[in-house]
Write a protein that holds these residues in place. Structure first.
Motif, PDB file in Angstrom:
ATOM      1  N   UNK A 151       0.689  -1.053   0.262  1.00 16.01           N
ATOM      2  CA  UNK A 151       0.000   0.431  -0.039  1.00 16.01           C
ATOM      3  C   UNK A 151       0.745   1.373  -0.022  1.00 16.01           C
ATOM      4  N   UNK A 152       2.191   1.169   0.028  1.00 17.86           N
ATOM      5  CA  UNK A 152       2.937   2.513  -0.275  1.00 17.86           C
ATOM      6  C   UNK A 152       3.602   2.422   1.298  1.00 17.86           C
ATOM      7  N   UNK A 202       6.416   0.367  11.304  1.00 23.77           N
ATOM      8  CA  UNK A 202       5.613   1.240  10.448  1.00 23.77           C
ATOM      9  C   UNK A 202       5.377   2.646  11.083  1.00 23.77           C
ATOM     10  N   UNK A 203       6.234   3.853  12.540  1.00 21.09           N
ATOM     11  CA  UNK A 203       6.022   4.445  12.347  1.00 21.09           C
ATOM     12  C   UNK A 203       6.853   5.383  12.643  1.00 21.09           C
ATOM     13  N   UNK A 204       8.057   5.112  12.461  1.00 20.98           N
ATOM     14  CA  UNK A 204       9.693   5.855  12.127  1.00 20.98           C
ATOM     15  C   UNK A 204       9.547   6.611  10.550  1.00 20.98           C
ATOM     16  N   UNK A 205       9.629   5.482  10.021  1.00 19.36           N
ATOM     17  CA  UNK A 205       9.449   5.843   8.833  1.00 19.36           C
ATOM     18  C   UNK A 205       8.671   7.270   7.888  1.00 19.36           C
ATOM     19  N   UNK A 206       6.752   6.151   7.853  1.00 21.62           N
ATOM     20  CA  UNK A 206       5.578   6.325   8.246  1.00 21.62           C
ATOM     21  C   UNK A 206       5.336   7.668   8.692  1.00 21.62           C
ATOM     22  N   UNK A 264       5.677  10.086   5.497  1.00 20.06           N
ATOM     23  CA  UNK A 264       4.691   9.872   4.368  1.00 20.06           C
ATOM     24  C   UNK A 264       3.370  10.915   4.441  1.00 20.06           C
ATOM     25  N   UNK A 265       2.412  11.106   3.065  1.00 18.76           N
ATOM     26  CA  UNK A 265       1.149  12.052   3.683  1.00 18.76           C
ATOM     27  C   UNK A 265       0.130  10.334   3.075  1.00 18.76           C
ATOM     28  N   UNK A 266      -1.298  10.561   3.490  1.00 20.37           N
ATOM     29  CA  UNK A 266      -1.896   9.315   3.360  1.00 20.37           C
ATOM     30  C   UNK A 266      -3.257   9.912   2.042  1.00 20.37           C
ATOM     31  N   UNK A 267      -3.251   9.378   0.885  1.00 22.67           N
ATOM     32  CA  UNK A 267      -4.940   9.577  -0.151  1.00 22.67           C
ATOM     33  C   UNK A 267      -5.249   7.780   0.195  1.00 22.67           C
ATOM     34  N   UNK A 268      -6.756   9.079   0.224  1.00 20.75           N
ATOM     35  CA  UNK A 268      -8.024   7.739   0.528  1.00 20.75           C
ATOM     36  C   UNK A 268      -8.487   7.679  -1.269  1.00 20.75           C
ATOM     37  N   UNK A 269      -8.531   6.223  -1.451  1.00 16.50           N
ATOM     38  CA  UNK A 269      -8.876   6.437  -3.446  1.00 16.50           C
ATOM     39  C   UNK A 269     -10.129   5.523  -3.071  1.00 16.50           C
ATOM     40  N   UNK A 270     -10.729   5.494  -4.188  1.00 13.35           N
ATOM     41  CA  UNK A 270     -11.734   4.754  -4.119  1.00 13.35           C
ATOM     42  C   UNK A 270     -11.232   3.112  -3.834  1.00 13.35           C
ATOM     43  N   UNK A 271     -10.389   2.238  -3.620  1.00 15.41           N
ATOM     44  CA  UNK A 271     -10.512   1.172  -4.080  1.00 15.41           C
ATOM     45  C   UNK A 271      -9.622   1.262  -2.464  1.00 15.41           C
ATOM     46  N   UNK A 272      -8.723   2.077  -2.244  1.00  9.18           N
ATOM     47  CA  UNK A 272      -8.334   1.672  -0.943  1.00  9.18           C
ATOM     48  C   UNK A 272      -7.429   2.635  -0.503  1.00  9.18           C
ATOM     49  N   UNK A 273      -6.965   2.600   0.496  1.00  8.50           N
ATOM     50  CA  UNK A 273      -5.698   3.986   1.162  1.00  8.50           C
ATOM     51  C   UNK A 273      -4.505   3.922   0.595  1.00  8.50           C
ATOM     52  N   UNK A 328      -0.301   5.176   0.975  1.00  4.61           N
ATOM     53  CA  UNK A 328       0.692   6.422   1.232  1.00  4.61           C
ATOM     54  C   UNK A 328       1.913   6.904  -0.046  1.00  4.61           C
ATOM     55  N   UNK A 329       1.967   7.975   0.334  1.00  2.12           N
ATOM     56  CA  UNK A 329       2.760   8.294  -0.579  1.00  2.12           C
ATOM     57  C   UNK A 329       3.947   9.103  -0.135  1.00  2.12           C
ATOM     58  N   UNK A 330       4.592   9.888  -0.887  1.00  3.68           N
ATOM     59  CA  UNK A 330       6.329  10.289  -0.596  1.00  3.68           C
ATOM     60  C   UNK A 330       7.118   9.700   0.839  1.00  3.68           C
TER      61      UNK A 330
END
Length: 213
Positions: free
Chosen positions: A80-81, A102-106, A109-118, A120-122
């Protein structure tokens, strides 16, 4: 005479006994692997877990992975990125994941909500170095501003953070230390497996925490 011979034999065996009681090492093939081959081994270690399909991230064309005889660390990307820091340990001829943070690097990151799923970008990819009993994780927080995290790989309770140092890189590429919080000023329960930038002291031992989102 028999006692003398027995004593000599014991002295000769001491180095071998010490090795037997030492930390488990990666197989020679893994120790001498190329970064690309070791990265593939990290991905294969996740194949039978809930993190299957995750890949080692690449920075400047090279996989973000570092290892020595006993420990390996990699920045990996979930399907999921989401970026995560993974710690791997020896397991026979292969390796196994000990934990993933899952917390140190993320955190970056930015989170984007799409039609299919969530999705993570950047995010910020770290530089990683491992040297026997310590691991260094370096993050570029802003242009010319870097955070270096030093972890003790053999501390009681997990990979304990023992130094946090903030650097400023000048135009002539000199590294200037802005702030350093050393071992004697840090709590004894800051673990690389659980910490995140806005909550360094989460106070959880590796074996007591459930990882992931």
């Amino acid at each position: 005479m028999k006692k003398v011979c027995l004593l000599l034999v014991l002295l000769m065996l001491l180095p071998w006994m010490a090795l037997a009681d030492g930390p488990v090492q990666f197989a020679p093939a893994l120790q001498n692997a190329s970064p690309a081959d070791f990265a593939r081994a990290c991905e294969e270690a996740l194949a039978d877990t809930s993190l299957a399909g995750s890949t080692v991230a690449e920075k400047d064309g090279a996989p973000v992975v570092a290892w020595d005889e006993y420990n390996a660390f990699a920045a990996m990307v979930r399907p999921d990125g989401l970026l995560m820091l993974c710690h791997f340990a020896p397991a026979g001829d292969t390796l196994q994941v000990k934990w993933h943070n899952d917390l140190l690097l993320s955190h970056y990151q930015d989170i984007a909500f799409t039609v299919e799923n969530v999705r993570w970008t950047g995010g910020i990819l770290p530089d990683i170095w491992v040297d026997l009993d310590h691991v260094q994780i370096q993050l570029q927080l802003q242009p010319q501003i870097y955070l270096r995290i030093l972890g003790d790989c053999f501390a009681r309770g997990g990979v304990r953070v023992v130094d946090l140092t903030l650097y400023y890189v000048t135009e002539d590429l000199s590294w200037v230390e802005m702030l350093s919080v050393t071992d004697d000023c840090l709590a004894e329960d800051i673990y690389l497996a659980t910490c995140k930038p806005d909550d360094w002291r989460r106070g959880e031992r590796e074996e007591e925490v459930v990882y992931g989102w």
